[in-house]
Design an enzyme around this catalytic site. Structure first.
Site: not given
Lengths: 168, 719
Positions: B242-243, B466, B609, B614, B678-679, B682
């Protein structure tokens, strides 16, 4: 500006014998039908993915008579008498995963999974071709398969791991 | 296994549970479906970027054997209001004759086979009245979100911020540095292009869609087609990358409208070339950073101006100034503009906002360090923000100091050779940069069932893009309920399941938190039924078939979204640092990544992992942005020059070495989420460009301030 609007005729079809994942098939296809579209839309083997449809991304990589090829760049009629292996044909008949599939799992060599069928097939061929002498060599010979999630280091590690298991 | 000793699942390197599906070809992506009677759709896009449609002649296309219909705007059913979502377009497709960007859909070919649809597509004859295009540099500029009420605030990020008199502070600063930084437009290029398969049954709509945010679609199509949102069924378990580009776009609406118009299922899988105009891009941006500091490198003033291109009718603000909380600085002054040109709508892309912002800020910090004569890491430590410099609030959690120290140690930063060590034809250089990320939180919802056979099922409508999310959910549930993790399965990717937040990034926070809360509710229900400690024994003893918990992870104040801490009283951000070593061939202008370390303070890591994968993946994105990725507009037609993966450079395997170390500082953020996370989605991509530019400077002594750092730019700079 008006043009002639003749009905364009339905293209002729051709009989093709093709072996897919060990299963003999006889099919009637138009000459323009790509192996990729036929696998996906005609016989429902959707594991092989369409990324670019012009041979640039490698996500439709399949084995044709043992060689890795982009299924979007081959016509079904070119495959007369050929044996095709797709991702669905990698595991054993009892479902046991191929060493390359196991290595991809162990190394987390995929994320979204969309390029993965092509990566797996390419990896099988890369190992068979003997291009696993070093990580650098694997990276070079796996560079026809794009992974936008960019699992490249893990893919390289998985190919090296599977090559070792397969004694290459 | 008792509940007490079971709590080891979170933090363990579990293998992805969906792996067997992805590794055997059994995972069904949207375009792997084919209901009976499906028609194949191909879009016809405008060949001019500006002007109007005069006539569309579909006769010849319709005459192709197998073509069922060619739809133009007047053939579509009446369309109700398009809902406004952040980062999504609002202009209805194929309505009116105006063309605002290349590729804007003007017709849809529907055929019994893909081959027939493709054959007919170029036979749709469209006459345009072309008008002059507007190119970057010539567009109308618009200031967004003035604090005094001028302009419009389009979304919470990117608003102007001013504290102190920046002009005076710059005037009086002992050390001043100013430079402009440019980054090009770039496309997401997911390997799966977007696709929508739409099937109507009366007023009920079923969709198989390639999407990161399926919860957008029921309200959208309910509004556009005047139906009940409960009658919109979205099936979207797997999304092939997606990105940022797989939210709501007009091709989805067109597929649904076409299916309604012809009364048959319609499958629209965007051709690779169509994707470039259909689902956004990261816009061309120019940024100017001005810094003032004392002789020891302590920042006194930071001014940041940003302009990004956007479409003529669709507005997107790339909030690069959201990096302004990175350093302690008494005077801060940031503002942004948009520039309207004849392109489609830009969109968030891995990584938006801070990604572009750090290219400018961290490059400027590296250059300031050079001017002051201080190590770049030391300069950053001297300006370390112990609390949020914008609000004075305490951080919910910040271990950037540890991330710097551990990263520097892993890289060997302090003992590194300096300035163009030679290795054959290559000159070696090193560089670093910091990373800061915003925290956008949203509610998530999940239902958890513990059955009498000891199995657990987590139900939530997430998509798999993913990140390993489903696996993480099983880890969270294993620890929360106290059952073996292998008993736990996840049902996902279907709108019949509990609706949860979007899968843009940070989805572990919203849905992982919801799973934790649902499990806690389940334990309370169970405790009311049985006093046995072991949950499986308890559910059996209770004599019920299952015990269910369902919860939504709410935000403080019940808001739908909060940013960087919202009303918690804390400021929430993620932090990190990247260290890179590059090799530059000064004769050929080549740059190669040799090795790198990414070190992060991003809260609790649920699965090291998948988290490593990521971060490695986004690190590669950073390398792509730094050295190769650019989408060029044709300077006369405003059409994207290369709309294929052969002409657009993105990293391949040979570009990314194995020697990239990802390090997570041990951390638990009690305020950010009930699971301490937390996120991170990206975050590995931010700052890499600035670190690479610094490393190139270290290697060959030239500063490149326009990305990507191509051989031509390097050779021009070295000449």
């Amino acid at each position: 500006m008006s043009r002639d609007t003749q009905i364009r005729e339905q293209p002729k079809t051709h009989e093709v014998r093709i072996r897919v994942n060990g299963e003999e098939r006889v099919t009637e296809v138009e000459a323009r039908t790509s192996l990729l579209d036929w696998l996906r839309e005609a016989i429902g083997l959707t594991g092989t993915k369409k990324g670019c449809n012009e041979g640039a991304c490698g996500s439709c990589t399949v084995l044709v008579d043992g060689r890795r090829m982009n299924a979007c760049m081959i016509l079904v009629v070119q495959c007369e008498g050929s044996a095709v292996t797709t991702v669905e044909g990698l595991a054993g008949p009892d479902g046991e995963l191929h060493p390359v599939q196991r290595a991809f799992s162990a190394c987390d060599a995929y994320q979204c999974g969309y390029c993965t069928p092509g990566q797996l097939i390419s990896a099988v061929a890369c190992i068979e071709e003997g291009h696993t002498g070093s990580e650098e060599e694997v990276r070079e010979w796996m560079s026809g398969n794009l992974c936008r999630c960019s699992a490249y280091p893990q893919i390289t590690a998985a190919v090296m791991m599977a090559a070792e298991e397969l004694g290459r | 296994m008792s509940s007490a000793d079971a709590r080891t699942a979170v933090g363990s390197a579990r293998t992805r549970i969906e792996g067997p599906l992805k590794l055997t070809g059994a995972a069904r992506y949207s375009m792997d479906n084919l209901p009976p009677g499906t028609l194949y759709a191909v879009l016809v896009g405008a060949t001019v970027a500006s002007g109007s449609v005069v006539t569309i002649d579909v006769a010849e296309a319709k005459a192709v054997a197998g073509v069922v219909s060619v739809l133009t705007g007047e053939d579509l059913p009446p369309l109700g209001p398009v809902l406004e979502f952040p980062g999504a377009p609002v202009k209805k497709p194929m309505e009116g004759d105006q063309i605002h960007f290349e590729g804007q859909a003007v017709a849809i070919v529907l055929a019994e086979t893909l081959e027939a649809a493709e054959e007919a597509r170029p036979l749709v004859s469209v006459a345009y009245a072309a008008e002059p295009v507007v190119l970057p540099g010539a567009g109308e500029r618009q200031f967004l979100g003035a604090p005094d009420g001028d302009g419009t605030v389009w979304w919470p990020y990117g608003q102007p911020f001013a504290r102190g008199d920046s002009a005076a502070a710059l005037e009086s600063a002992p050390v001043r540095f100013a430079a402009s930084y440019v980054q090009p437009s770039r496309h997401h290029n997911p390997i799966e292009t977007s696709g929508t398969l739409a099937s109507w049954d009366g007023d009920r709509l079923t969709l198989w869609d390639s999407i990161q945010a399926s919860m957008l679609l029921p309200p959208m199509f309910a509004s556009v087609f005047g139906i009940d949102p409960a009658d919109v069924h979205v099936i979207a378990p797997f999304t092939g990358g997606g990105f940022g580009c797989k939210g709501f776009w007009m091709h989805q609406l067109l597929a649904v409208a076409a299916a309604k118009a012809v009364g048959r299922p319609v499958k629209l899988h965007l051709r690779r070339g169509d994707q470039y105009n259909a689902t956004g891009f990261q816009p061309l941006m120019t940024q100017r950073v001005e810094l003032g500091a004392d002789a020891e490198g302590h920042l006194q003033v930071y001014r940041h101006r940003v302009a990004n291109i956007t479409g003529m009718v669709e507005t997107y603000l790339e909030a690069a100034t959201e990096v302004k909380a990175l350093y302690e600085c008494p005077v801060i002054d940031t503002a942004q503009e948009i520039e309207r040109v004849t392109v489609g709508m830009p969109s968030p892309m891995r990584c938006p906002n801070e990604g572009p912002g750090l290219w400018a800020l961290e490059s400027a910090i590296n250059e300031l360090a050079h001017e002051v004569g201080i190590d770049p890491l030391e300069l950053r430590l001297r300006n370390y923000a112990e609390k949020d410099p914008l609000t004075g609030r305490p951080w919910s959690s910040k271990k950037l100091r540890e991330a710097y120290a551990e990263g520097a140690e892993l890289f060997g930063w302090h003992g590194r050779p300096r300035g163009g060590r030679r290795d054959g034809n290559w000159l070696i250089g090193t560089g670093m940069a910091s990373a800061v990320g915003g925290t956008m939180r949203m509610p998530g919802t999940a239902r958890v069932r513990l059955r009498s056979d000891g199995s657990v099922l987590i139900e939530t409508d997430v998509q798999d893009i993913g990140t390993g999310l489903q696996t993480l959910l099983t880890q969270i549930a294993a620890d929360e309920i106290g059952v073996p993790i292998d008993n736990i399965d996840v049902a996902w990717g279907d709108s019949a399941l509990p609706t949860t937040g979007p899968i843009y990034g940070s989805s572990t926070m919203h849905t992982g938190s919801a799973v934790a809360l649902a499990c806690r509710e389940l334990r309370r229900e169970l405790a009311a039924l049985s006093s046995l400690a072991d949950p499986i024994e308890a559910v059996r003893a209770a004599g019920v078939e299952e015990v269910v918990g369902e919860r939504t992870s709410q935000l403080p104040g019940g808001v739908e979204v909060d940013h960087d801490g919202g009303s918690t009283g804390f400021s929430m951000r993620t932090f990190g640092a990247s260290f890179v070593e590059v090799a530059v061939d000064p004769m050929l202008g080549l740059v190669r990544l040799r090795r790198a370390v990414g070190s992060y303070s991003v809260g609790r890591i649920i699965n090291p992992k998948t988290a490593r994968s990521q971060m490695l993946g986004s690190f590669a994105w950073g390398w792509g942005k730094a050295t190769m990725e650019a989408s060029e507009l044709d300077p006369t037609t405003a059409r994207w020059l290369s709309k294929d993966l052969a002409g657009v450079h993105i990293p391949v395997n040979a570009d990314i070495p194995g020697d990239i170390t990802i390090n997570f500082v041990d951390e638990y953020d009690h305020h950010a989420s009930p699971i301490g996370a937390k996120g991170i989605g990206e975050f590995g991509s931010v700052g890499i460009d600035a670190a690479v530019a610094e490393a190139v400077f270290d290697a060959v002594g030239v500063r490149i301030r326009e990305l990507p750092i191509t051989p031509k730019r390097l050779l021009d700079a070295l000449a």
